[in-house]
Write an enzyme that holds these catalytic residues in place. Structure first.
Site, mmCIF file in Angstrom:
data_model
loop_
_atom_site.group_PDB
_atom_site.id
_atom_site.type_symbol
_atom_site.label_atom_id
_atom_site.label_comp_id
_atom_site.label_asym_id
_atom_site.label_seq_id
_atom_site.Cartn_x
_atom_site.Cartn_y
_atom_site.Cartn_z
ATOM 1 N N CYS A 1 97.742 142.696 176.780
ATOM 2 C CA CYS A 1 96.375 142.940 176.348
ATOM 3 C C CYS A 1 95.424 143.315 177.469
ATOM 4 O O CYS A 1 94.602 144.223 177.324
ATOM 5 C CB CYS A 1 95.857 141.726 175.600
ATOM 6 N N HIS B 1 93.543 136.392 174.950
ATOM 7 C CA HIS B 1 93.615 137.799 174.598
ATOM 8 C C HIS B 1 92.454 138.538 175.242
ATOM 9 O O HIS B 1 91.443 137.938 175.590
ATOM 10 C CB HIS B 1 93.546 137.947 173.063
ATOM 11 N N ASP C 1 90.590 146.973 169.376
ATOM 12 C CA ASP C 1 91.636 146.235 170.077
ATOM 13 C C ASP C 1 92.805 147.174 170.326
ATOM 14 O O ASP C 1 93.636 147.404 169.444
ATOM 15 C CB ASP C 1 92.084 145.029 169.228
#
Lengths: 325, 678
Positions: free
Chosen positions: B426, B470, B486
């Site tokens: 991430c 994250h 995202d």
């Protein structure tokens, strides 16, 4: 002025104590007689609690809050433990042997309880000078004696003693003040005299004086109830001459007189002390001795009972005889 | 010097046990030399007791004290701070052992022991620690009892060593109900002044910066970050973006936060309970809000986590200018906060001022030239910003690999990642995506926090672990404000759909460092159930004990109906009385009950048993005569009956001490002989 108000206060306090904690021969400790208050260690413990509370508050730590409250709760529970360590106990004065002035009077106490609660570490305290620790480890009764210095001859009445306990954690002190009508007979302080008591020939006529003894047969007398069976003249009884007892006598050549007049120029106490010293010297010996005090005369004799009688007269000479056994 | 007061043997014994307890509880943060000091002072104290040694002289004590100070400075480099202070305190406690002249000195030792035992809770607040600490308190209380119990002049039986502990356990058990009452009722006021926090543990979980190019190995930390209890249903997994920090500054390698000086429209913090700052108008909250309560584990950082867009509902929490939550001080122990979140929102949709634009577009010169060039080109080719973003995400989706063990990157982290390695997690995706956007002139920033969480199957709460950490991106679009994008979801949509742990349960890289973690074996059903059961216990502990001040208000309100001093006082009185009733009853019964009565009860029960066997005691027949008669009539019972009768007689009239257990044992043996027929 100040002194008199102090005395007034003392008087009031005594009167209050007499009302609040009346004298008894046997005292059962119930709520009314018991007091309880934190000790200095208990107040320090409060300080510890406050400190922990501050730590808990500033660190916002609930576990330390919990522990603080646990310790606080332990304090509260300790109130019960301390209080019930005394509550329900009964206490009475036990045997107190006579003592000599200047030595310790050993006041006997009997502590007892119904049931067998384990009562740990109880103290008997007299005016902060004398104390004794005791426990009733699951027993119903315990006897202790508390030694208190005897200040003067005569009947020594120390008054109130304190019974206290700090068990189990020392955070609290439960106590009561006991007035058990304590008294001890205090003999004069014995002083060994430099001269020997004046003897007197036994009997002015020169005959040997006889006193009750066991060596020479003296007479046969009619039996009186209570006389020792060993003295009964069974042979006479068997001859149906009635019940008689045999009496013996010991020959003595002189009496010794513990005489008040033997110490001219000394004051009362010094005379009594010397007479007391003589008495102790003669005890256990073969000599017969008598006591002559102004207005009092004890016929010569010997033995433990005689000694006690003599010493008691010496102890109480010139004092009120109130408070005998 | 010879002590004027001799520590009683049992008291000395329990004081030395207390020393061991103190050392054992604090073993995690004690320097080794303290153990030497402990051995010296304990050994010395024992020698004093035996009469072999004397109390140390002032000079020796002064030297020992100074060397302790020196030791603390050597070990920690300072005398202030929590650990050095605790070590100093323990040293003082050990040295005080060598200074016992009176009972009050022994009391100082015991009180210090209480304090030091309690202090352990500053370092660890687990359930096990709590139990250990309470056990430690019992030992210290035993030492206190030993100081105040009656000491036989002669050496007592071995039982005397255990008596203080028995009394202490009894007192502690009797105190616990009252402790619970006090804990529930006593009000908590906030911290009065700042205090040093335990320093040994660094930041746990979130760091306040992010360097995606550095060597990283994710997925090793199975600790719980926080737990969330929703007032309604738990929202679906893809909606659970726990916003923690916002990174707007990039220096080519590291993303970091903008300092408070970066914003120019009012204070950057909007504290709960205080009037709204001017920038609050730029938040548009729509739809039904969501209320929930978060229980944070210690993180040693002040970040709070919440769903966008949040509004804090607890004291000490603030909403920041970049729309995340902040706590007034680093979270050193478990704490709880409430949040209200609107999942339908718009942030700064009215437009960004020039200085804001500049801040969210800034890029360092001389880094990632290729990305900058491609970004400008793609932005020109795209019909609108949406299409441009879609194309970038498509790039990720086509050829990138999500991995927990990416290679380290060189100077141009974004270039190398986007056009060469194409492997990462991430942080790499978020960093490169934001860089890409900014290079094309679209305001963007990195948001880090946690994503998803594990639903507890039986309790209605969500568990968020450290491995759920994250990073994602936010782009600013005209009229729509900040929009969450995202990029990781473009590569590994299952990362968002499922919980992280479910996704990687079979992956060998996941938790490869922690062989013993229960998490690692979550695919085994019973292990997983055990893990969740333990977790719910831990959560209950955290919620009802460690964070009690957060639920206290609600709880008391439900209990009392209304909170006012009168009601609280009355409740405290009543509950306190109830809590103390068992103690009072126990004490009163102990006073009134005579052992004679108990003995007679046992004897009556004995007679009843004999009667049921056809052997009734005649009236007026003594225990001994009865036993003799029974022995003649039933020789098979003779042994037991005579033994019981004589034991009874001895205890009732004789000198033997009361022993109900022995008599009951005799009765049992007799019953066995008779056979169990009543």
């Amino acid at each position: 002025m100040e002194k008199s108000s102090h005395g007034r206060f003392n008087q009031l306090y005594q009167r209050w104590m007499d009302w609040r904690l009346p004298a008894r021969d046997r005292i059962v400790l119930r709520n009314r007689r018991l007091f309880i208050f934190p000790t200095r260690a208990g107040f320090v413990f409060f300080g510890l609690l406050i400190l922990l509370w501050l730590v808990a508050t500033n660190f916002e730590n609930n576990l330390i809050f919990g522990l603080t409250f646990l310790l606080a709760a332990i304090f509260v529970v300790a109130i019960f433990h301390t209080f019930f360590n005394l509550s329900g106990l009964s206490i009475e004065a036990g045997y107190t042997p006579p003592c000599f002035c200047g030595s310790l009077a050993e006041f006997g106490f009997v502590l007892s309880q119904r049931g067998r609660r384990y009562r740990d570490n109880i103290r008997l305290v007299y005016q902060g000078e004398s104390n004794i620790s005791l426990a009733l480890p699951g027993v119903e009764r315990v006897e202790v004696s508390l030694a208190i210095p005897a200040p003067a001859r005569g009947w020594f009445k120390p008054g109130r003693v304190t019974l206290e306990t700090r068990y189990p954690l020392g955070l609290l002190r439960a106590w009561t003040i006991l007035d058990l009508n304590l008294q001890a007979l205090v003999y004069p302080r014995p002083i060994k005299a430099s001269v020997w008591p004046q003897g007197s020939r036994a009997g002015a006529d020169g005959n040997m004086e006889l006193v009750d003894g066991r060596e020479d047969f003296r007479s046969l007398e009619k039996y009186r109830p209570g006389e020792a069976l060993g003295r009964i003249a069974w042979k006479h009884y068997a001859r149906e001459q009635g019940l008689h007892t045999k009496h013996y006598a010991d020959p003595v050549d002189e009496y010794l007189w513990l005489d008040w007049e033997a110490f001219p120029g000394l004051d009362t106490e010094m005379r009594l002390s010397r007479l007391c010293g003589w008495c102790l010297e003669l005890t256990g010996g073969q000599a017969l001795y008598g006591l002559r005090l102004p207005g009092i005369e004890i016929a010569p004799a010997r033995g433990e009972a005689h000694k006690n009688r003599v010493l008691k007269e010496l102890a109480l000479f010139g004092l009120s005889k109130e408070g005998g056994d | 010097m010879q002590p004027s007061w001799q520590t009683p043997r049992t008291a000395l014994w329990w004081m030395l046990v207390s020393v061991c307890v103190v050392l054992a509880l604090h073993h995690g943060h004690l320097p080794p030399w303290l153990l030497v000091l402990a051995l010296v002072s304990v050994g010395w104290q024992v020698q004093i007791y035996r009469g072999a040694w004397r109390l140390p002289r002032t000079l020796i004590k002064a030297l020992l004290g100074l060397s302790c100070m020196g030791g603390v400075i050597l070990s920690y480099g300072r005398l202030t701070g929590l650990e050095p202070m605790v070590v100093l305190l323990i040293s003082g406690f050990l040295l005080k052992l060598l200074e016992i002249h009176h009972r009050r000195d022994a009391l100082v030792v015991v009180y210090l022991a209480y304090f030091i035992v309690a202090i352990q809770c500053l370092f660890d607040q687990g359930m096990l620690t709590a139990l250990n600490v309470i056990a430690g308190m019992c030992v210290v209380t035993a030492a206190l009892v030993a100081l105040f119990q009656y000491h036989e002049p002669s050496r007592g039986k071995p039982g005397v060593y255990w008596r203080p502990l028995r009394s202490s356990l009894l007192i502690t058990l009797q105190a616990i109900p009252l402790m619970v009452v006090l804990f529930v009722v006593m009000p908590r006021i906030g911290a009065l002044w700042a205090v040093p926090k335990p320093a040994d543990s660094g930041t746990i979980g979130m760091s306040d910066s992010m360097s995606p190019g550095d060597f990283t190995d994710l997925g090793a930390d199975t600790k719980v970050a926080f737990r969330v209890e929703f007032e309604g249903e738990i929202p679906p997994q893809p909606a659970l973006y726990w916003r923690g920090l916002v990174f707007s500054q990039f220096d080519g390698r590291t993303w970091s936060q903008t300092g408070p000086w970066g914003y120019r429209d009012g204070a950057t913090m909007q504290w709960y309970g205080e009037p709204a700052e001017p920038w609050d108008e730029q938040i548009s909250r729509r739809g039904e809000p969501l209320d929930y309560r978060v229980t944070m584990e210690a993180s040693n950082s002040p970040w709070l986590f919440a769903l966008s867009t949040p509004l804090p509902q607890s004291r000490g929490a603030a909403l920041t200018r970049d729309f995340r939550l902040f706590y007034k001080h680093p979270i050193g122990s478990e704490m709880q906060y409430r949040v209200r979140s609107w999942l339908d929102y718009q942030l700064e949709a009215g437009g960004l001022t020039r200085w804001r634009q500049k801040m969210e577009l800034a890029l360092p010169d001389g880094f990632n030239p290729r990305t900058r060039q491609v970004a400008e080109q793609w932005f020109r080719e795209a019909p609108d910003t949406d299409a441009f973003i879609k194309r970038v995400l498509q790039l990720y989706n086509d050829s990138f690999v999500y991995t927990l063990k990416p290679p380290a990157l060189g100077k141009h982290t974004v270039d190398e990642f986007l056009w060469q390695s194409q492997r990462g997690f991430c942080e790499h995706f978020a960093s490169s995506f934001v860089f890409f956007m900014r290079a094309a002139g679209v305001p963007a920033r990195v948001v880090v926090g946690y994503q998803g969480g594990e639903r507890h199957p039986s309790e209605n709460y969500l568990l968020v672990h450290q491995y759920d950490a994250h990073a994602w991106a936010e782009v600013w679009l005209p009229d729509r404000g900040w929009v969450r994008v995202d990029p990781t979801a473009a590569v590994a949509p299952e990362r968002i759909e499922m919980s992280f742990a479910d996704l990687f349960a079979e992956n060998e890289d996941f938790l490869s460092e922690s062989l013993l973690a229960l998490e690692r074996y979550r695919h085994i059903d019973w292990v997983n159930r055990l893990r969740l059961r333990l977790d719910s216990l831990e959560y209950t502990w955290a919620k009802w004990v460690l964070g009690y001040e957060n639920v206290q208000g609600d709880f008391l309100l439900r209990l009392l109906g209304r909170i006012d001093p009168l009601r609280i006082g009355l409740f405290l009185l009543l509950a306190g009385l109830i809590a103390l009733t068992p103690v009072a009853v126990m004490m009163l019964r102990g006073r009134e009950k005579s052992h004679r009565d108990e003995l007679d009860k046992l004897f009556i029960s004995f007679c009843r048993r004999m009667a049921s066997a056809g052997l009734s005691r005649r009236s007026g027949e003594g225990a001994r005569d009865f036993a003799r008669r029974v022995a003649l009539e039933r020789p098979d019972l003779a042994g037991e009956v005579v033994a019981f009768a004589s034991a009874y007689e001895q205890q009732r009239y004789g000198v033997e001490s009361f022993d109900p257990a022995g008599l009951r044992g005799g009765l049992r043996r007799l019953q066995k002989r008779l056979g169990w027929r009543i």
